[in-house]
Structures are given as structure tokens and as C-alpha cells.
Design a protein around this motif. Structure first.
Motif, PDB file in Angstrom:
ATOM      1  N   LYS A  99       0.857  -1.181   0.000  1.00  0.00           N
ATOM      2  CA  LYS A  99       0.000   0.000   0.000  1.00  0.00           C
ATOM      3  C   LYS A  99       0.896   1.235   0.000  1.00  0.00           C
ATOM      4  O   LYS A  99       1.733   1.410   0.888  1.00  0.00           O
ATOM      5  CB  LYS A  99      -0.905   0.002   1.231  1.00  0.00           C
ATOM      6  CG  LYS A  99      -1.886   1.167   1.267  1.00  0.00           C
ATOM      7  CD  LYS A  99      -2.800   1.081   2.494  1.00  0.00           C
ATOM      8  CE  LYS A  99      -3.795   2.225   2.520  1.00  0.00           C
ATOM      9  NZ  LYS A  99      -4.660   2.169   3.729  1.00  0.00           N
ATOM     10  N   GLN A 100       0.721   2.044  -1.026  1.00  0.00           N
ATOM     11  CA  GLN A 100       1.509   3.274  -1.173  1.00  0.00           C
ATOM     12  C   GLN A 100       3.011   2.980  -1.072  1.00  0.00           C
ATOM     13  O   GLN A 100       3.748   3.611  -0.314  1.00  0.00           O
ATOM     14  CB  GLN A 100       1.094   4.298  -0.111  1.00  0.00           C
ATOM     15  CG  GLN A 100      -0.357   4.759  -0.257  1.00  0.00           C
ATOM     16  CD  GLN A 100      -0.766   5.739   0.829  1.00  0.00           C
ATOM     17  OE1 GLN A 100      -0.032   5.968   1.786  1.00  0.00           O
ATOM     18  NE2 GLN A 100      -1.945   6.315   0.683  1.00  0.00           N
ATOM     19  N   ASP A 101       3.428   1.977  -1.839  1.00  0.00           N
ATOM     20  CA  ASP A 101       4.834   1.579  -1.941  1.00  0.00           C
ATOM     21  C   ASP A 101       5.421   1.054  -0.641  1.00  0.00           C
ATOM     22  O   ASP A 101       6.646   0.930  -0.508  1.00  0.00           O
ATOM     23  CB  ASP A 101       5.701   2.747  -2.442  1.00  0.00           C
ATOM     24  CG  ASP A 101       5.336   3.165  -3.856  1.00  0.00           C
ATOM     25  OD1 ASP A 101       4.927   2.276  -4.635  1.00  0.00           O
ATOM     26  OD2 ASP A 101       5.443   4.358  -4.169  1.00  0.00           O
TER      27      ASP A 101
END
Length: 799
Positions: free
Chosen positions: A351-353
Motif C-alpha cells: 500500500k503506497q509503496d
């Protein structure tokens, strides 16, 4: 039971059988009215007449010598001689009991009834088949407790009661951890009693810090008196005194030539140690040692791994390859019950890198009705891992037992266990990859916003990254080679993973190094291959082999920032060895030997000891003889209350005289040879294979229906599970079958040399045993998995 009577309609036979236990008793009238009150008078009269006939005393005995296919033995009962086989004898005893301890017409007819005999014969054959696969149970991790040689000698010792006069008794044999006594009068002590024993007659020539009085517990009492009227009483040492244990060791050693010595237990110990070492190398369990403070995990310190489990922890790496296992364990720890089989479900998602984790126990998901939502989230957004989990507390009592079971002196024990003195719990994990393929929700499964919100309760916090120390079980990585202190700067590189890191050599040997890093790099893990360059050695020119030399990390101490390295065999390794030996030789007058125990060696020994002591399941050996036939031996167990042993004993395999049958785990009558498919495959290719046996247990079954997952259609497995859950009691045992490629006899070289001095032929038998050992089967109870998920619909994958 079939009768020869022709006066009674066969359809009323069931009433006769129901009334036999009540006949000639006060309760008969009431039982007869309840059972036959609805029948007409003539039928009631015939039933009573048949009962009277069946209860008529019978004089003629039975001789099966010429009719039975089994061994016939003489059997006496109330002055009558019978010649019966085991099947008929069982029928006789049951029927005599049913007929009020009388030999009657009914008993005679039951024994001679072919239908009755066939029914009992089927049970007898089944029991014999089960008995044929009995193996001895070997307690793991016990080096004492009568598992050593015993010396036969008669010495007076004294029982000192809390009140009253002391009682003189005599030893029959004695060992480091117990002795056999001859006690008079019979029944003076009972099993479980704690006795204060005074050994002053044995210790007159020795000096002790205190009186030679030690506590022993009674563990065995003879059931009948000996010829001299005494009672055999076995006692085990309770007092934790290294001084007394050391005295017994020396006493037995000094008197071996004067008295008879029984080394049977030493032989058992040697074989057990051999199988234990194979178990350490082949197990799929990996223990994580932690410190718990205030009911929550504080530190996750060490993990013991082998060739099969050293990559399992990669699942818990985040986006920077930092280890996040501690975050997962921190999340689930409050819900874990000690010494109980549990299933841990973990989802790794991005999630989000950033790599995040969601984790929960299967029990907790079930209680919150979140199983389907959890598995759906894994299918849509991440990767699922399922682990069998079992946790243990490392109490002071356990450490005390470890000291006296594994070590001969308090100093040795304290040194060995010092690296783990701040740890107080152990979590055992075993990944169930085969089960992960089964729990894929159907395509139409959706995840609502509310469900997403509920799952947020299981998200693991991103705790500060920690360097989890991975310790390999292999003893040869303990760097036993002679080492010398030597300090020089080096550059550490792990190509493609980390930038060069500065370090200093602490000590060196021909095949290994110990490095101290100024800052611990969390991307370095045990087993990694790294390149070492000694910058100051450039002055040696082409002779310098410590330039991009490849070493393997065999130990990490994240607290002291130390790495233990072993030279990795490659094309230039011989040049490195030659260079290091030349370096040591040329500087010998300046170098100081590092002859102290290294903390890494001590830590490895301590963790190996703890794993064996807390092994969470059961395992047994697979042997292959010269004809390539498989046999089975030595069931290993650390705790006799473990769920796996309890389940196996319920599958018509009761524990008798410290033996148990593995018949239900290996047999399949419908196949030729009669082995389950996975073991048959293993017998042909000697490759690792996993299987699961699901049992449908019902009361009074002769044979137990079971479903093996190897080679089976998953839909058939599902149908078997659902039918069992609705009609019977379900039990399932997961099998991990691993090959053994080497005999590993060097691991028990010391015990083998000792046995060879007394009984060379027994030493040869142990060597032959080591060569026959072809594999080891770990058994894990997975019943709870099917009880929780067995009735759910999934999109199964056959892989």
C-alpha cells in the motif's frame, strides 16, 4: 450370538440378547416387562425358555487344536481345561462375563458360532496389524532420567522419614539419575512418594559439602514380592545437585570393572541422539525466541533455522528488506494460548509503496466472523501465509531441568545457557503451504467497505526494525577451528543488495572470520553470501587472497554487531585458505589464541537444546533394509500430553509399555504394497513429500475410514470432510516426509566409542541403524483447521 434353538422365531432373538445381562438378577422382572411387555404371552414364554436354556451350566469343554489357523494354548477356567486360540479366548471371556461368570450353553454356542467367530476374528486381525507397527516412544532431550548405564551392586542406604526411625534398604542397581531398591516390608512406599535417601555407606571415603542425603521420587513399584519377600522399587533423583551427580558419574566409572554394567539405556540414548540430530536438520518447524514483558512481546531475538526453513522468514520482509516478524507476533501474542495448537494467518500486501501485514489466529477470526473477509482480502490484495503455531514459556523450573538433563556441572550449564537467560518464551512456527492453496474464496466473493474497516483491527503496527538473529542448527558452522585475535579493517559487500560496509576483523582462522560492524546492516541475514576485502592487505599484491573473498554468514549477533563467517567453497577458496594459514604462521609469535567459548557457539548450543526440549509435535524414523523394504522406528516426543500424540493414541493406537503403533499413519489396505500413496512415492524416489490424513472416527469401529490428500481430487477431500463433520468425529494429521541422505554417525562418536568398549556388536548394530535410516516423518495435528474451515466453499486449486 446365534442359538441352536428352533422354538424361537429369529426376529425375537434381539430380545434374548438384551435380557441376558439381567437374567438371574433382581432387576430381571422390570427389564423383561420393559423389553417384552408388548409381546403376546406365548412369545414371552418362549423367550424365557430360551434364556433358561442358554443359562444351563455346560460340562463339555472346547479343543480347537485341529480347527484353528492360529496358535492354540491351554486355558483353565474353574477347573476346566480349554484349548483355544486368541480369538476364541476373547469370545470366552466376554461371554462368561455376560453370563454372570458362568460357563453355560450360551457361552459354548457363542464360541462355536462361525458368524460370531468371524466378527471377532476381523477385530483380532486388525489389532494384530496395528500391533505389528508398534514403535518405541523416545522422550526428546533427556540425557539422564535413567537413560545412561546402570551398575549392578548391593549397597545399604537408608530411608529417612520426617518422623520415626530410619529404614535400611539395599540397592539393586544405580545410575546417575536413579536406582532400583529392594524394600522391606512389601508396600512400605507407594508410587509418587518423595523419599529422603541417605547414601553414607557409599560415600564414607569421600568428602561432601553437606550430608549425602538426597530426595528421590518413587516411579515404579513391583506388583508382587520377590523370593526373599522384598519389593522392587524404582526411584528417580529429584534433588538438583551437580555435586551428587558428579560423584555418581565418578563412582560408576571407577567400579565398571568390578561390577556388572548394563548399557542398554546408553545404546538407546545413542540411537535417540542420532535421530534427534536428523530431526534438527530436517524439521520444517522454526522456533523464535522472545522476551515478554508485562504480557506483551518486548524483544524478538533469535530464530533457529536449517536448510529447509532459512528462507521462510523472507515472507516477513518489508519494502526495504527489513524483518517484520516481530510486528506480526506483537499483534497476535495477546490471543495466543500456551502449549495449544493454533493456526496463524498472515497477509502480506502493498500500500503506497510500503509492505504491510495483517495477522490473526484462526480462532480469533472465527470468533469475530471474519474468516471469509480475511481470505477475500488476501485473494484481492496480497499474499497469504498459514502457519501452525505453538508457544511455550521458558520458566526457571524449565531452565533448572535443562541444566541437570544436559550438563554435568553448574559452571558448564551456566556458561551454555547464559546467552538465553533474558528470554522467557518460545514460539514454534511451521508453514502450511499445502493448506494455503485450499482456502481461495470463490470468484464472486466481494469485500465491502465495512468489512475492510473491520479488518483494520488486525493490521500489524510498523514497529522499529529489528535485527532478528538467525542461527543455523548445523554444528559445523560453530567455528570450532583454532582462532587467533587479529584486528584489521575490511570492507563487507553483498552485491546488488547493500552498499559497502566498513568492519573490523575480531579473530580469524583458516576457514573463518569474526567481524565487528560499526553499524549493523539489517539487510544482512544468516546464510547470505558476502564479499570481504582487507584494504591493508593490498601490500601483499597478488598473494592477497582476501580480496573480494566469498564468505557465508553463519551467525549474527545484532546486539554486539558481530558477524560469524565461514569460507564459502568456490574456485578461489583454496587460495584463501593458503593465504590465511601463511598469514597466521608468519605472525604466530604476535598472535594470541582465542581459546574462550564464543558466544555464538554457546547460543547455538542453547537454542538447539531448547528446540529439542520443546519440540511441538511428534516424529518417527523411516528405515530401509537391504531388500529396500520400509520399516519404522523411534517415535520422538518432547511432551507426552502433546495434541499429536493424544490424537494418534485415539486412532486405535493406545500407548502400551512406552510403545505406540504408527499403523494408521502409514497403512492403506487397498493399495499394493499396503502403504499410503505419499509413503509409497517416498519409497521409490526418496524425495521430500507432504501429505495429510483425515480420519472419520466413530465409536466401536473396527477400522477407521481415512482420506489421504496426496493424489486425491480436492472435491473428494471436501466431501469426505463434510460427511465426517456431520456424522462423526474429525481428526487430521499432516505428514512431512523428509529423506536422510547421510548417516551422520560422527554426531554420536563419543557414545559409540564408549559402547564399543563394552559390547562391540551393539556398536555395529548402531552403525547399521544409522545406515538404514532413510527418512524422518513429522506429524502435526491440523484438526482445528478443518473444524473451522471444512464446511466453507472455496475455489480449490490442484497444485
Amino acid at each position: 450370538m446365534q442359538s441352536q434353538s428352533v422354538n424361537l422365531d429369529p426376529k425375537y432373538r434381539k430380545y434374548v440378547d438384551l435380557l441376558i445381562p439381567y437374567y438371574n438378577r433382581e432387576s430381571f422382572t422390570q427389564a423383561f416387562i420393559k423389553t417384552c411387555g408388548h409381546l403376546n404371552k406365548p412369545t414371552q414364554f418362549n423367550i424365557k425358555g430360551e434364556l433358561a436354556r442358554l443359562f444351563k451350566p455346560y460340562e463339555r469343554t472346547i479343543d480347537m487344536s485341529n480347527t484353528s489357523d492360529y496358535d492354540v494354548e491351554e486355558f483353565s477356567w474353574q477347573g476346566k481345561r480349554f484349548y483355544l486360540d486368541q480369538v476364541a479366548r476373547r469370545i470366552f471371556l466376554l461371554e462368561v462375563d455376560r453370563f454372570g461368570q458362568q460357563y453355560t450353553q450360551g457361552v459354548y454356542e457363542s464360541i462355536n458360532s462361525s458368524e460370531c467367530y468371524k466378527q471377532f476374528e476381523k477385530q483380532y486381525k486388525y489389532e494384530q496389524a496395528i500391533k505389528a507397527f508398534e514403535v518405541p516412544i523416545t522422550p526428546l532431550g533427556l540425557t539422564s532420567r535413567r537413560l545412561e548405564e546402570r551398575i549392578y551392586l548391593a549397597k545399604p542406604i537408608f530411608i529417612k522419614p520426617d518422623e520415626g526411625e530410619e529404614i535400611e534398604v539395599f540397592t539393586s542397581n544405580i545410575s546417575r539419575s536413579g536406582c532400583l531398591l529392594k524394600v522391606e516390608p512389601f508396600g512400605l512406599v507407594k508410587k509418587g512418594d518423595i523419599l529422603n535417601l541417605d547414601f553414607r555407606a557409599m560415600t564414607r571415603e569421600f568428602t561432601f559439602d553437606q550430608s549425602p542425603i538426597y530426595k528421590y521420587q518413587v516411579v515404579y513399584c513391583g506388583h508382587k514380592p520377590e523370593s526373599d519377600g522384598t519389593q522392587k522399587v524404582g526411584v528417580a533423583l529429584c534433588s538438583e545437585s551437580f555435586e551428587w551427580s558428579l560423584f555418581l558419574d565418578r563412582y560408576i566409572t571407577e567400579h565398571r570393572t568390578r561390577f556388572k554394567v548394563d548399557i542398554t539405556n546408553a545404546i538407546d540414548l545413542a540411537e535417540s541422539r542420532l535421530v534427534e540430530d536428523h530431526l534438527l536438520k530436517q524439521t520444517k518447524w522454526f522456533p523464535v525466541f522472545i522476551a515478554v514483558n508485562g504480557g506483551q512481546i518486548g524483544n524478538v531475538r533469535h530464530c533457529l533455522v536449517n536448510q529447509h526453513t532459512n528462507t521462510q522468514l523472507n515472507f516477513f520482509h518489508d519494502e526495504s528488506e527489513a524483518q517484520r516478524l516481530h510486528s506480526v507476533l506483537y499483534t497476535v501474542w495477546p490471543k495466543i494460548k500456551l502449549k495449544k495448537n493454533e493456526h496463524l494467518l498472515v497477509i502480506r500486501f502493498k500500500k503506497q509503496d510500503k509492505i504491510l501485514f495483517i495477522a490473526s489466529t484462526l480462532t480469533e477470526l472465527s470468533l469475530n466472523n471474519q474468516i471469509v473477509n480475511f481470505l477475500t482480502f488476501a485473494k484481492l490484495y496480497g499474499e497469504l501465509a498459514i502457519f501452525e503455531l505453538k508457544a511455550f514459556a521458558l520458566t526457571q523450573s524449565i531452565f533448572s531441568n535443562l541444566k541437570h538433563n544436559w550438563f554435568t556441572s553448574e559452571k558448564e550449564a551456566n556458561n551454555a545457557l547464559a546467552p538465553i537467560k533474558n528470554l522467557n518464551h518460545c514460539i514454534m512456527l511451521h508453514r502450511l503451504t499445502e493448506h494455503e492453496k485450499l482456502v481461495i474464496p470463490p470468484t464472486q466473493s466481494k469485500l465491502s467497505a465495512q468489512a475492510n474497516q473491520q479488518l483494520s483491527n488486525f493490521i500489524c503496527p510498523r514497529l522499529k526494525a529489528t535485527n532478528l538473529s538467525l542461527i543455523n542448527v548445523e554444528p559445523d558452522c560453530a567455528r570450532k577451528e583454532l582462532r587467533y585475535f587479529y584486528k584489521t579493517p575490511v570492507i563487507v559487500e553483498k552485491k546488488g543488495h547493500i552498499a559497502p560496509v566498513e568492519a573490523n576483523i575480531v579473530d580469524m582462522s583458516a576457514h573463518g572470520l569474526k567481524l565487528h560492524l560499526t553499524k549493523m546492516e539489517h539487510k544482512l541475514e544468516q546464510g547470505d553470501l558476502i564479499q570481504i576485502t582487507a584494504t591493508l592487505f593490498e601490500k601483499f599484491g597478488e598473494l592477497n587472497a582476501l580480496n573480494q573473498a566469498t564468505y557465508q554468514i553463519v551467525g549474527i549477533n545484532p546486539v554486539s554487531h558481530d558477524l560469524h563467517l565461514s569460507l564459502f567453497e568456490h574456485k578461489n577458496s583454496e587460495l584463501v585458505v593458503k593465504f590465511m594459514r601463511s598469514l597466521i604462521k608468519s605472525n604466530m609469535t604476535k598472535l594470541k589464541k582465542n581459546d574462550h567459548y564464543d558466544q555464538f557457539i554457546l547460543l547455538q548450543t542453547a537454542l538447539r537444546t531448547l528446540f529439542i526440549t520443546f519440540y511441538p509435535a511428534i516424529a518417527f524414523g523411516v528405515l530401509r533394509d537391504q531388500k529396500k523394504t520400509l520399516t519404522f522406528n523411534r517415535l520422538l516426543v518432547a511432551d507426552f500430553t502433546t495434541q499429536e500424540l493424544t490424537t494418534l493414541s485415539r486412532l486405535q493406537s493406545p500407548i502400551t509399555e512406552n510403545r505406540i503403533s504408527v499403523y494408521q499413519l502409514i497403512n492403506e489396505d487397498k493399495r499394493v504394497p499396503p502403504l499410503i500413496r505419499s509413503i509409497d512415492i517416498f519409497s521409490k524416489n526418496a524425495e521430500m513429500i507432504n501429505d495429510e490424513l483425515i480420519f472419520s472416527l466413530q465409536p466401536n469401529q473396527v477400522d477407521i475410514p481415512k482420506q489421504s490428500r496426496t493424489g486425491a481430487n480436492v472435491r473428494n477431500v471436501q466431501q469426505f470432510v463434510r460427511k465426517t463433520l456431520s456424522q462423526a468425529e474429525l481428526h487430521s494429521l499432516y505428514l512431512c516426509i523428509s529423506p536422510i541422505k547421510e548417516d551422520n554417525i560422527e554426531h554420536i562418536a563419543e557414545q559409540l566409542n564408549y559402547i564399543n568398549r563394552f559390547t562391540p556388536h551393539k556398536a555395529e548394530e548402531i552403525q547399521l541403524f544409522s545406515k538404514k535410516l532413510a527418512g524422518i516423518i513429522e506429524v502435526i495435528d491440523t484438526s482445528d483447521f478443518w473444524l473451522q474451515l471444512g464446511e466453507m466453499e472455496f475455489e480449490y486449486k490442484n497444485k
